[in-house]
Each structure stands twice: as C-alpha cells, then as structure tokens.
Design a protein around this motif. Structure first.
Motif, PDB file in Angstrom:
ATOM      1  N   SER A   1      33.839 -65.299  71.575  1.00  0.00           N
ATOM      2  CA  SER A   1      33.827 -66.320  72.622  1.00  0.00           C
ATOM      3  C   SER A   1      33.570 -67.696  72.019  1.00  0.00           C
ATOM      4  CB  SER A   1      32.769 -66.011  73.684  1.00  0.00           C
ATOM      5  OG  SER A   1      31.488 -66.079  73.127  1.00  0.00           O
TER       6      SER A   1
ATOM      7  N   THR B   1      32.171 -71.486  73.218  1.00  0.00           N
ATOM      8  CA  THR B   1      31.476 -72.222  74.266  1.00  0.00           C
ATOM      9  C   THR B   1      31.457 -73.702  73.940  1.00  0.00           C
ATOM     10  OG1 THR B   1      29.329 -71.928  73.193  1.00  0.00           O
ATOM     11  CG2 THR B   1      29.966 -70.274  74.803  1.00  0.00           C
TER      12      THR B   1
ATOM     13  N   ILE C   1      31.622 -71.075  78.817  1.00  0.00           N
ATOM     14  CA  ILE C   1      32.617 -70.398  77.993  1.00  0.00           C
ATOM     15  C   ILE C   1      33.980 -71.035  78.246  1.00  0.00           C
ATOM     16  CG2 ILE C   1      33.796 -68.215  77.576  1.00  0.00           C
ATOM     17  CD1 ILE C   1      31.243 -66.784  78.354  1.00  0.00           C
TER      18      ILE C   1
ATOM     19  N   GLN D   1      37.556 -66.649  75.562  1.00  0.00           N
ATOM     20  CA  GLN D   1      36.941 -65.363  75.246  1.00  0.00           C
ATOM     21  C   GLN D   1      38.033 -64.325  75.016  1.00  0.00           C
ATOM     22  OE1 GLN D   1      33.485 -64.071  77.326  1.00  0.00           O
ATOM     23  NE2 GLN D   1      34.120 -61.951  77.299  1.00  0.00           N
TER      24      GLN D   1
ATOM     25  N   MET E   1      40.146 -64.603  79.082  1.00  0.00           N
ATOM     26  CA  MET E   1      39.370 -65.330  80.083  1.00  0.00           C
ATOM     27  C   MET E   1      39.621 -64.808  81.493  1.00  0.00           C
ATOM     28  SD  MET E   1      37.302 -67.613  78.926  1.00  0.00           S
ATOM     29  CE  MET E   1      37.023 -68.706  80.288  1.00  0.00           C
TER      30      MET E   1
ATOM     31  N   VAL F   1      36.627 -62.801  82.672  1.00  0.00           N
ATOM     32  CA  VAL F   1      35.300 -63.414  82.675  1.00  0.00           C
ATOM     33  C   VAL F   1      34.881 -63.679  84.118  1.00  0.00           C
ATOM     34  CG1 VAL F   1      33.946 -65.442  82.007  1.00  0.00           C
ATOM     35  CG2 VAL F   1      35.572 -64.455  80.406  1.00  0.00           C
TER      36      VAL F   1
ATOM     37  N   ARG G   1      32.129 -65.499  86.532  1.00  0.00           N
ATOM     38  CA  ARG G   1      31.082 -66.519  86.566  1.00  0.00           C
ATOM     39  C   ARG G   1      30.086 -66.148  87.660  1.00  0.00           C
ATOM     40  NH1 ARG G   1      32.678 -69.720  82.711  1.00  0.00           N
ATOM     41  NH2 ARG G   1      34.836 -70.375  82.578  1.00  0.00           N
TER      42      ARG G   1
END
Length: 158
Positions: free
Chosen positions: A72, A74, A84, A87, A108, A111, A113
């Motif tokens: 990942s 960031t 991020i 990823q 992504m 991912v 949140r």
C-alpha cells in the motif's frame, strides 16, 4: 530590493512550499509487476512461489491455505491523518499438496473506508457519570457486599 533580499525571499518561499507538501510512504510488499504475473495455477507450488515472490506478508490461519502479499501507498498532508492512495493484494491459494490453485490480484476497489461514529465506543450496560465512577466503590473495598469478606469467612460462610 537588494540581491540578498531577493535570495532571502526565494529561500523563504522554497521553505514554505516544502512545508506544505504531502509525505508519501510505501508499506508492505514491494510490487514487481513481472514477478506478480509469473505465478501460474497448476504449474507453481509453495516452494516456487516463495522463490519468486519471497515470504508473504501473512498466511491464512484457517480454511484453504492462502498466502497474501500486501502493498500500500499512503499520503499525508501536514497536520492530517494519512490516507491510502494505492493498494495491491495478491492472494495465492494452494491445495492440500501445496500446488497453486489460483492467484487473485485486487486493488483499491476492495478497500473499505471506515468512519467511526463519534469519539466514544458505545457499550452495553448503564451509563455512569464521572462522580459515580470516582466514588462508586466506596464501601466495597473491605470485601464482598453483604458482609462476607476476609474477616467474615468465605462465600459459603465458613
């Protein structure tokens, strides 16, 4: 403006713009596109995958044996929390003999949140104030409620 004044203004502007730039950090497995696509189901096994990709970020503990390679990136602007920006997860699944069954790559799109709700965690039970927490145990220190304590014997009255 003198030449020293101009140089000072340029240096101050450069320092100010450097202080406002974001910090990019890489975490986890370092992705090599060629090596990630070199793992083939039905051809590779645990030993060849480890020789090609190295040790995984982590291995599954339950179910079908799976090795995960997690990478990942960031970014963090000054005085903010990092977020991020990229990823990649390579999940290599093996059968019971150690042969590769599948090699799935996600990015992504997987991912999630999570946004916590407020500054406190809701719990079951009654709400107590600060004073109840501070003084709530007065009288409970000497033993168990109801008089049974170290001087009064055990919980069975002996």
């Amino acid at each position: 403006m003198t030449q020293f004044g101009r140089i000072g203004a340029v240096v101050a502007l450069a320092c100010a713009s450097a202080a406002c730039s974001s910090i990019t950090t890489h975490r986890g497995y370092i992705v090599d596109e060629t090596l990630m696509y070199a793992v083939h189901p039905g051809i590779d096994n645990e030993r060849s995958v480890e020789g090609t990709l190295g040790q995984p970020s982590f291995k599954s503990q339950f179910g079908q044996p799976t090795w995960y390679y997690v990478s990942s990136t960031t970014e963090q602007a000054p005085f903010t929390t990092p977020h991020i920006t990229a990823q990649t997860v390579l999940a290599v699944k093996f059968d019971s003999k150690g042969n590769v069954v599948s090699a799935d790559r996600t990015g992504m799109d997987q991912v999630v949140r999570i946004h916590p709700n407020g500054d406190s965690t809701p719990t079951l039970g009654r709400e107590r104030s600060f004073l109840e927490d501070l003084f709530g145990n007065i009288g409970q220190v000497g033993g168990m409620p109801g008089g049974a304590g170290p001087a009064g014997g055990g919980p069975n009255g002996t």
